[in-house]
Motif scaffolding. Structure first.
Motif, PDB file in Angstrom:
ATOM      1  N   SER A 259      -7.974  -8.038   8.988  1.00 45.68           N
ATOM      2  CA  SER A 259      -7.496  -6.855   9.706  1.00 45.68           C
ATOM      3  C   SER A 259      -6.391  -6.163   8.917  1.00 45.68           C
ATOM      4  O   SER A 259      -5.603  -6.814   8.229  1.00 45.68           O
ATOM      5  CB  SER A 259      -6.934  -7.234  11.082  1.00 45.68           C
ATOM      6  N   VAL A 260      -6.331  -4.843   9.052  1.00 38.78           N
ATOM      7  CA  VAL A 260      -5.234  -4.087   8.451  1.00 38.78           C
ATOM      8  C   VAL A 260      -4.003  -4.265   9.329  1.00 38.78           C
ATOM      9  O   VAL A 260      -4.030  -3.962  10.523  1.00 38.78           O
ATOM     10  CB  VAL A 260      -5.587  -2.593   8.322  1.00 38.78           C
ATOM     11  N   THR A 261      -2.919  -4.779   8.739  1.00 38.53           N
ATOM     12  CA  THR A 261      -1.700  -5.036   9.505  1.00 38.53           C
ATOM     13  C   THR A 261      -0.592  -4.037   9.219  1.00 38.53           C
ATOM     14  O   THR A 261       0.381  -3.956   9.967  1.00 38.53           O
ATOM     15  CB  THR A 261      -1.172  -6.458   9.223  1.00 38.53           C
ATOM     16  N   ASP A 262      -0.734  -3.261   8.143  1.00 42.35           N
ATOM     17  CA  ASP A 262       0.304  -2.287   7.798  1.00 42.35           C
ATOM     18  C   ASP A 262      -0.282  -1.302   6.794  1.00 42.35           C
ATOM     19  O   ASP A 262      -1.177  -1.651   6.018  1.00 42.35           O
ATOM     20  CB  ASP A 262       1.505  -3.003   7.173  1.00 42.35           C
ATOM     21  N   SER A 263       0.194  -0.073   6.828  1.00 38.00           N
ATOM     22  CA  SER A 263      -0.168   0.898   5.794  1.00 38.00           C
ATOM     23  C   SER A 263       0.968   1.892   5.654  1.00 38.00           C
ATOM     24  O   SER A 263       1.673   2.183   6.611  1.00 38.00           O
ATOM     25  CB  SER A 263      -1.487   1.613   6.131  1.00 38.00           C
ATOM     26  N   ARG A 264       1.121   2.399   4.440  1.00 40.54           N
ATOM     27  CA  ARG A 264       2.201   3.343   4.180  1.00 40.54           C
ATOM     28  C   ARG A 264       1.964   4.065   2.866  1.00 40.54           C
ATOM     29  O   ARG A 264       1.071   3.705   2.104  1.00 40.54           O
ATOM     30  CB  ARG A 264       3.558   2.635   4.158  1.00 40.54           C
ATOM     31  N   SER A 265       2.779   5.091   2.599  1.00 38.26           N
ATOM     32  CA  SER A 265       2.666   5.802   1.333  1.00 38.26           C
ATOM     33  C   SER A 265       4.028   6.345   0.928  1.00 38.26           C
ATOM     34  O   SER A 265       4.938   6.482   1.761  1.00 38.26           O
ATOM     35  CB  SER A 265       1.644   6.940   1.427  1.00 38.26           C
ATOM     36  N   TRP A 266       4.143   6.635  -0.362  1.00 36.29           N
ATOM     37  CA  TRP A 266       5.357   7.184  -0.935  1.00 36.29           C
ATOM     38  C   TRP A 266       5.005   8.314  -1.887  1.00 36.29           C
ATOM     39  O   TRP A 266       4.059   8.198  -2.680  1.00 36.29           O
ATOM     40  CB  TRP A 266       6.119   6.130  -1.744  1.00 36.29           C
ATOM     41  N   LEU A 267       5.768   9.392  -1.856  1.00 31.76           N
ATOM     42  CA  LEU A 267       5.715  10.378  -2.923  1.00 31.76           C
ATOM     43  C   LEU A 267       6.586   9.877  -4.064  1.00 31.76           C
ATOM     44  O   LEU A 267       7.640   9.264  -3.834  1.00 31.76           O
ATOM     45  CB  LEU A 267       6.207  11.738  -2.434  1.00 31.76           C
ATOM     46  N   VAL A 268       6.130  10.110  -5.287  1.00 34.48           N
ATOM     47  CA  VAL A 268       6.798   9.597  -6.478  1.00 34.48           C
ATOM     48  C   VAL A 268       7.006  10.758  -7.450  1.00 34.48           C
ATOM     49  O   VAL A 268       6.103  11.577  -7.650  1.00 34.48           O
ATOM     50  CB  VAL A 268       5.927   8.512  -7.164  1.00 34.48           C
ATOM     51  N   ARG A 269       8.195  10.837  -8.045  1.00 34.13           N
ATOM     52  CA  ARG A 269       8.437  11.859  -9.053  1.00 34.13           C
ATOM     53  C   ARG A 269       7.823  11.411 -10.380  1.00 34.13           C
ATOM     54  O   ARG A 269       8.256  10.425 -10.969  1.00 34.13           O
ATOM     55  CB  ARG A 269       9.940  12.103  -9.238  1.00 34.13           C
TER      56      ARG A 269
END
Length: 196
Positions: free
Chosen positions: A40-50
């Motif tokens: 199961s997917v327990t977490d997801s996230r994203s970041w913008l990066v320079r």
């Protein structure tokens, strides 16, 4: 469909996706991930990066919609390494067409003076080809449409989630080494010709 035991999904893996600002593999401008535990997917996230120099090619902007003004005040990949490394170090990573994402991660880590030390790589495209040979192609939108997985393509978090869900749906994928998963020409350019 039955697979050899050594190809069954590990109990935990991190599905990732990166978007790049230019054709240079290290020019990551967004990182997305989805954590999978016990199927199961327990977490997801994203970041913008320079990206380096905050430089973009118009063709890349047209693909993902990320523009220089969105990343000019964001941290670089190296500055984000303390955030990323707990998700990467010693973990099994997964991606769709893993050679692109793994080469980009390894290249960005190299530029930041870091080593990408992971346990292995899963490729959801390979898993989809084996599980759904009847599909006309195995691009991420095609496989997601077939499986009924929502997708906002070229958003790194959405693509990482889709990768995770494809692997969960298929139940298996061959476990590759980082070198096997990387694009050989780009990998050699970064790690052999630069003295690593």
């Amino acid at each position: 469909m039955l697979f050899p035991v050594d190809e069954l999904l590990p109990g935990e893996f991190i599905a990732i996706d990166v978007e790049t600002a230019t054709w240079d593999q290290e020019s990551i401008c967004q990182v997305g991930l989805a954590v999978v535990k016990n199927g199961s997917v327990t977490d997801s996230r994203s970041w913008l990066v320079r990206p380096p120099g905050n430089h973009y090619f118009p063709k890349n902007i047209a693909i993902h919609g990320i523009m220089p003004r969105m990343t000019e005040n964001q941290p670089s990949f190296g500055e984000l390494w303390p955030v990323f490394s707990p998700y990467f170090e010693g973990k099994v990573l997964a991606a769709h067409y893993a050679n692109f994402d793994m080469t980009s991660l390894a290249a960005a880590a190299w530029v930041a003076g870091r080593d990408l030390r992971i346990a292995g790589v899963l490729d959801s495209c390979i898993a989809a080809r084996r599980s759904f040979p009847e599909l006309a192609d195995h691009k991420l939108p095609t496989v997601c449409s077939y499986l009924g997985i929502p997708l906002e393509h070229h958003d790194a978090q959405a693509d990482a989630l889709a990768c995770a869900k494809i692997l969960i749906a298929t139940g298996s994928s061959p476990l590759l080494s980082l070198a096997e998963a990387c694009d050989k020409r780009a990998y050699n350019r970064h790690f052999m010709f630069r003295g690593r």
